[in-house]
Design an enzyme around this catalytic site. Structure first.
Site, PDB file in Angstrom:
ATOM      1  N   LYS A 176     -24.447  40.292   0.910  1.00 29.86           N
ATOM      2  CA  LYS A 176     -25.830  39.994   0.550  1.00 29.86           C
ATOM      3  C   LYS A 176     -26.017  38.514   0.263  1.00 29.86           C
ATOM      4  O   LYS A 176     -26.934  37.866   0.789  1.00 29.86           O
ATOM      5  CB  LYS A 176     -26.231  40.804  -0.675  1.00 29.86           C
ATOM      6  CG  LYS A 176     -27.509  40.334  -1.376  1.00 29.86           C
ATOM      7  CD  LYS A 176     -27.654  40.975  -2.735  1.00 29.86           C
ATOM      8  CE  LYS A 176     -28.849  40.430  -3.505  1.00 29.86           C
ATOM      9  NZ  LYS A 176     -28.641  39.047  -3.969  1.00 29.86           N
ATOM     10  N   ASN A 177     -25.164  37.952  -0.587  1.00 23.28           N
ATOM     11  CA  ASN A 177     -25.363  36.580  -1.025  1.00 23.28           C
ATOM     12  C   ASN A 177     -25.146  35.566   0.090  1.00 23.28           C
ATOM     13  O   ASN A 177     -25.678  34.456   0.026  1.00 23.28           O
ATOM     14  CB  ASN A 177     -24.444  36.263  -2.211  1.00 23.28           C
ATOM     15  CG  ASN A 177     -24.857  36.987  -3.471  1.00 23.28           C
ATOM     16  OD1 ASN A 177     -26.034  37.290  -3.658  1.00 23.28           O
ATOM     17  ND2 ASN A 177     -23.908  37.297  -4.337  1.00 23.28           N
TER      18      ASN A 177
ATOM     19  N   CYS B  94     -34.077  39.360 -10.149  1.00 17.05           N
ATOM     20  CA  CYS B  94     -33.668  40.003 -11.394  1.00 17.05           C
ATOM     21  C   CYS B  94     -33.883  39.074 -12.577  1.00 17.05           C
ATOM     22  O   CYS B  94     -33.624  37.870 -12.501  1.00 17.05           O
ATOM     23  CB  CYS B  94     -32.189  40.405 -11.317  1.00 17.05           C
ATOM     24  SG  CYS B  94     -31.842  41.689 -10.104  1.00 17.05           S
TER      25      CYS B  94
ATOM     26  N   ARG C 291     -33.144  30.909 -15.684  1.00 14.76           N
ATOM     27  CA  ARG C 291     -32.402  30.411 -14.527  1.00 14.76           C
ATOM     28  C   ARG C 291     -33.237  29.342 -13.827  1.00 14.76           C
ATOM     29  O   ARG C 291     -33.791  29.556 -12.760  1.00 14.76           O
ATOM     30  CB  ARG C 291     -32.073  31.565 -13.574  1.00 14.76           C
ATOM     31  CG  ARG C 291     -31.316  32.694 -14.241  1.00 14.76           C
ATOM     32  CD  ARG C 291     -30.618  33.580 -13.258  1.00 14.76           C
ATOM     33  NE  ARG C 291     -31.544  34.348 -12.444  1.00 14.76           N
ATOM     34  CZ  ARG C 291     -31.153  35.166 -11.462  1.00 14.76           C
ATOM     35  NH1 ARG C 291     -29.889  35.298 -11.162  1.00 14.76           N
ATOM     36  NH2 ARG C 291     -32.039  35.854 -10.766  1.00 14.76           N
TER      37      ARG C 291
ATOM     38  N   ILE D  61     -34.462  25.930 -11.771  1.00 21.59           N
ATOM     39  CA  ILE D  61     -33.963  25.328 -10.535  1.00 21.59           C
ATOM     40  C   ILE D  61     -33.921  23.807 -10.663  1.00 21.59           C
ATOM     41  O   ILE D  61     -34.048  23.091  -9.675  1.00 21.59           O
ATOM     42  CB  ILE D  61     -34.795  25.772  -9.322  1.00 21.59           C
ATOM     43  CG1 ILE D  61     -36.243  25.293  -9.427  1.00 21.59           C
ATOM     44  CG2 ILE D  61     -34.750  27.286  -9.163  1.00 21.59           C
ATOM     45  CD1 ILE D  61     -37.021  25.458  -8.122  1.00 21.59           C
ATOM     46  N   ASP D  62     -33.711  23.327 -11.888  1.00 22.00           N
ATOM     47  CA  ASP D  62     -33.699  21.880 -12.089  1.00 22.00           C
ATOM     48  C   ASP D  62     -32.565  21.202 -11.328  1.00 22.00           C
ATOM     49  O   ASP D  62     -32.728  20.070 -10.844  1.00 22.00           O
ATOM     50  CB  ASP D  62     -33.625  21.547 -13.580  1.00 22.00           C
ATOM     51  CG  ASP D  62     -32.440  22.177 -14.290  1.00 22.00           C
ATOM     52  OD1 ASP D  62     -32.101  23.323 -13.953  1.00 22.00           O
ATOM     53  OD2 ASP D  62     -31.860  21.532 -15.181  1.00 22.00           O
TER      54      ASP D  62
ATOM     55  N   ASP E 173     -21.383  39.073 -11.362  1.00 24.77           N
ATOM     56  CA  ASP E 173     -22.050  40.200 -10.717  1.00 24.77           C
ATOM     57  C   ASP E 173     -21.236  41.489 -10.792  1.00 24.77           C
ATOM     58  O   ASP E 173     -21.732  42.547 -10.388  1.00 24.77           O
ATOM     59  CB  ASP E 173     -22.342  39.873  -9.246  1.00 24.77           C
ATOM     60  CG  ASP E 173     -23.585  39.016  -9.077  1.00 24.77           C
ATOM     61  OD1 ASP E 173     -24.291  38.780 -10.078  1.00 24.77           O
ATOM     62  OD2 ASP E 173     -23.864  38.584  -7.942  1.00 24.77           O
TER      63      ASP E 173
ATOM     64  N   ARG F 271     -31.944  46.383  -3.373  1.00 24.98           N
ATOM     65  CA  ARG F 271     -31.904  44.967  -3.033  1.00 24.98           C
ATOM     66  C   ARG F 271     -30.530  44.536  -2.551  1.00 24.98           C
ATOM     67  O   ARG F 271     -30.421  43.548  -1.819  1.00 24.98           O
ATOM     68  CB  ARG F 271     -32.284  44.101  -4.245  1.00 24.98           C
ATOM     69  CG  ARG F 271     -33.755  44.169  -4.656  1.00 24.98           C
ATOM     70  CD  ARG F 271     -34.025  43.163  -5.767  1.00 24.98           C
ATOM     71  NE  ARG F 271     -33.469  41.874  -5.389  1.00 24.98           N
ATOM     72  CZ  ARG F 271     -32.763  41.093  -6.207  1.00 24.98           C
ATOM     73  NH1 ARG F 271     -32.518  41.470  -7.444  1.00 24.98           N
ATOM     74  NH2 ARG F 271     -32.307  39.937  -5.780  1.00 24.98           N
TER      75      ARG F 271
END
Length: 429
Positions: A22-23, A117, A122, A124-125, A305, A398
């Protein structure tokens, strides 16, 4: 609305084939934009996140052709720059890879802030910092990330903390930049290596993926290719933990055993037996489970995960185990569901769980709070006495392909059922 209904208490026996990662898929598919050509991607997992990213590319003008169940052909020659609205990005976090891919090809990107999720802050800087160091101007305007540059210039980008998403996004933006980009303190996960191999197959020059220093020498143009995605490390680990937790004998096929070493090590410590083959791992467990301590870490450490799945196993292990989460905040939201099933878990400060093993879990109704927590609740239902109903299974869809068929083939009693939505004032008509 759909639920999983599980009648637990059965050991697992047989074989399970692992799907594509998936990733990796959710990064590789948007990366096809960079080719401006036809790419064929094999070993695509049949999961909702992948369906969403394919739909987005279709909306952007890509021509999508299904070759067979797990192979697609993507023609991105006619993809044009356009805004990607929230309605398309709201369901999954990996939509932010569209920023790096579109910025790399068009020197412009306008993508709604991603969903996915919810288990902690989290930001995104780090992604934005990387884009800016490559020469882009980045703003967030009414929930949209807007990035543009006259040109992208290679530079040195130091990640203040290890970030898989930021490492991938900078790679995507840098492959068509001028000169050399060096990413230091880069993430090293297997799907980063897979993305680098895919980019190189399209003509990029990416070296060092899998180490903490990645060097990307920009090229003028990229081209199409045929590429096969690696097996899913987390799906494989989930079935490995399920086999160890429930007991039995399971052969997990189509895997890269080296990617699973940290998981195998903890299962061995907990009392399972592991046999590695070239492309398979066999997990057996017929003795009582033993306590062990687990701390999640960036690759090659124990994956975050896999933390919820391992927590379920430890709830029925003899003794007291300590499970420490060092990657994400607030990832123990699912613990309340396990407490309903009779687990004995105390969470200290949101980062450490102290787990006292119990003799058995009891089936009941539980709700998935995120993708991997949902997988953990399936395992809990499989080893519990009685019937467990898992709600919110859209999270599980997902990231897991054919989860009912795969567990059923191992002897589990699990089925997907459709239930009517409860009547409320809002939806009563």
């Amino acid at each position: 609305m759909e639920n999983f209904v599980i009648n637990g208490g059965r050991e697992l026996f047989g074989e399970v084939n692992i799907s594509g990662a998936k990733n990796a898929a959710v990064a590789i598919i948007p990366a096809a934009i960079l080719a401006g050509d036809v790419v064929r991607i094999e070993n695509i997992p049949q999961i909702s996140d992948v369906q969403l990213i394919i739909e987005i590319l279709d909306r952007l003008g890509a021509k999508i052709r299904l070759i067979n169940r797990d192979t697609i052909e993507i023609d991105t020659k006619n993809v044009q720059f356009q805004s990607v609205p929230y309605e398309l990005t709201s369901s999954f976090r990996a939509s932010y890879y569209l920023i790096g891919a579109m910025l790399g090809r068009f020197k412009r990107a306008e993508v709604a802030m991603p969903g996915g999720c919810n288990f902690g802050v989290r930001p995104i800087d780090l992604h934005i910092k990387g884009f800016e160091m490559l020469g882009a101007k980045v703003d967030t305007v009414e929930g949209m990330v807007v990035a543009e540059a006259d040109k992208l210039i290679g530079t040195s980008v130091y990640m203040d903390q290890v970030s898989v998403g930021a490492t991938i996004n900078v790679m995507l933006a840098a492959v068509l930049a001028r000169g050399l980009t060096i990413i230091e303190n880069a993430a090293k996960e297997p799907h980063i290596v897979d993305l680098a191999n895919f980019l190189n197959s399209m003509g990029a020059d990416v070296r060092g993926a899998g180490t903490d220093v990645i060097k990307i020498r920009g090229v003028e143009k990229m081209h199409g290719c045929t590429y096969s995605i690696i097996p899913d490390q987390i799906e494989a680990g989930t079935y490995m933990v399920a086999a160890a937790a429930c007991g039995g004998d399971v052969l997990v096929k189509n895997v890269i055993p080296k990617h699973l070493e940290s998981i195998s090590a903890k299962l061995l410590e907990a009392g399972a037996e592991i046999i590695e083959y070239d492309d398979a791992v066999r997990v057996t467990r017929f003795k009582p489970l033993k306590k062990c301590n687990v701390k999640t870490m960036p690759h090659p450490g124990f994956p975050t995960d896999m933390q919820p799945q391992m927590c379920v196993l430890l709830t029925v292990a003899n003794g007291t185990s300590i499970l420490s989460e060092s990657v994400w905040d607030n990832r123990f939201q699912y613990v309340g569901q396990l407490l309903r099933m009779g687990a004995n878990i105390q969470v200290d400060g949101g980062k450490v769980a102290i787990i006292e093993g119990v003799n058995r879990l009891e089936g009941c109704e539980v709700k998935a709070t995120d993708l991997r927590a949902g997988a953990a609740l399936i395992i809990a239902g499989l080893l519990a006495d009685g019937t467990t109903t898992v709600e919110n299974i859209q999270y599980i869809d997902r990231g897991y392909e054919d989860v009912v068929a795969k567990f059923s083939a191992l002897g589990a009693d699990i089925r997907r059922v459709t239930v009517k939505e409860p009547v409320t004032i809002e939806n009563a008509g």
